[in-house]
Write a protein that holds these residues in place. Structure first.
Motif, PDB file in Angstrom:
ATOM      1  N   VAL A  72      -3.378   3.439  14.538  1.00  0.00           N
ATOM      2  CA  VAL A  72      -3.170   4.027  13.219  1.00  0.00           C
ATOM      3  C   VAL A  72      -1.907   3.453  12.612  1.00  0.00           C
ATOM      4  O   VAL A  72      -0.883   3.324  13.288  1.00  0.00           O
ATOM      5  CB  VAL A  72      -3.042   5.567  13.316  1.00  0.00           C
ATOM      6  CG1 VAL A  72      -2.681   6.167  11.976  1.00  0.00           C
ATOM      7  CG2 VAL A  72      -4.319   6.172  13.852  1.00  0.00           C
ATOM      8  N   GLY A  73      -1.974   3.109  11.344  1.00  0.00           N
ATOM      9  CA  GLY A  73      -0.802   2.716  10.573  1.00  0.00           C
ATOM     10  C   GLY A  73      -0.594   3.714   9.449  1.00  0.00           C
ATOM     11  O   GLY A  73      -1.519   3.983   8.684  1.00  0.00           O
ATOM     12  N   LEU A  74       0.591   4.291   9.389  1.00  0.00           N
ATOM     13  CA  LEU A  74       0.906   5.254   8.335  1.00  0.00           C
ATOM     14  C   LEU A  74       1.956   4.668   7.411  1.00  0.00           C
ATOM     15  O   LEU A  74       3.041   4.291   7.858  1.00  0.00           O
ATOM     16  CB  LEU A  74       1.461   6.550   8.931  1.00  0.00           C
ATOM     17  CG  LEU A  74       0.515   7.441   9.713  1.00  0.00           C
ATOM     18  CD1 LEU A  74       1.270   8.614  10.311  1.00  0.00           C
ATOM     19  CD2 LEU A  74      -0.592   7.936   8.835  1.00  0.00           C
ATOM     20  N   ILE A  75       1.644   4.574   6.144  1.00  0.00           N
ATOM     21  CA  ILE A  75       2.629   4.199   5.127  1.00  0.00           C
ATOM     22  C   ILE A  75       2.992   5.503   4.438  1.00  0.00           C
ATOM     23  O   ILE A  75       2.211   6.035   3.650  1.00  0.00           O
ATOM     24  CB  ILE A  75       2.053   3.171   4.136  1.00  0.00           C
ATOM     25  CG1 ILE A  75       1.561   1.936   4.885  1.00  0.00           C
ATOM     26  CG2 ILE A  75       3.115   2.800   3.097  1.00  0.00           C
ATOM     27  CD1 ILE A  75       0.834   0.941   4.017  1.00  0.00           C
ATOM     28  N   LEU A  76       4.163   6.030   4.778  1.00  0.00           N
ATOM     29  CA  LEU A  76       4.510   7.368   4.331  1.00  0.00           C
ATOM     30  C   LEU A  76       4.819   7.459   2.846  1.00  0.00           C
ATOM     31  O   LEU A  76       4.580   8.491   2.236  1.00  0.00           O
ATOM     32  CB  LEU A  76       5.679   7.910   5.157  1.00  0.00           C
ATOM     33  CG  LEU A  76       5.357   8.141   6.629  1.00  0.00           C
ATOM     34  CD1 LEU A  76       6.568   8.690   7.351  1.00  0.00           C
ATOM     35  CD2 LEU A  76       4.185   9.095   6.783  1.00  0.00           C
ATOM     36  N   GLU A  77       5.358   6.423   2.260  1.00  0.00           N
ATOM     37  CA  GLU A  77       5.671   6.447   0.828  1.00  0.00           C
ATOM     38  C   GLU A  77       5.146   5.158   0.189  1.00  0.00           C
ATOM     39  O   GLU A  77       5.889   4.233  -0.088  1.00  0.00           O
ATOM     40  CB  GLU A  77       7.165   6.598   0.618  1.00  0.00           C
ATOM     41  CG  GLU A  77       7.689   7.929   1.138  1.00  0.00           C
ATOM     42  CD  GLU A  77       9.190   8.042   1.037  1.00  0.00           C
ATOM     43  OE1 GLU A  77       9.647   8.882   0.247  1.00  0.00           O
ATOM     44  OE2 GLU A  77       9.883   7.283   1.730  1.00  0.00           O
TER      45      GLU A  77
END
Length: 87
Positions: A72-77
């Protein structure tokens, strides 16, 4: 198979909570964003998120998962993505 998800609206903490709720079923341990599992890459930045960080995310996601079912890759902003990184 899991696909890209865009979570909009609400407070930042609420969006993160929803994201964690979506990915938690794929992980055997509870997810702590301060010390995420090796199969999660979190991209965050104070100023902007550049193309090199996105290239790193692509490399990370192209490899097989190490411990869990998926990576999983999360781009928070995501609003901080530069124009080249968006493309």
């Amino acid at each position: 198979m899991f696909t890209a998800q865009l979570i909009i609206g609400g407070l930042f903490q609420e969006r993160v909570k929803i994201a964690l709720k979506l990915i938690q079923p794929f992980f055997s341990q509870p997810i702590n964003l301060d010390k995420p599992p090796v199969d999660i890459l979190i991209i965050k930045s104070d100023n902007s998120i550049g193309i090199n960080q996105i290239r790193g995310l692509k490399r990370f996601l192209s490899r097989r998962p190490y411990q869990e079912k998926i990576k999983v890759g999360l781009i928070l902003e995501a609003e901080k993505l530069t124009l080249p990184a968006q493309n």
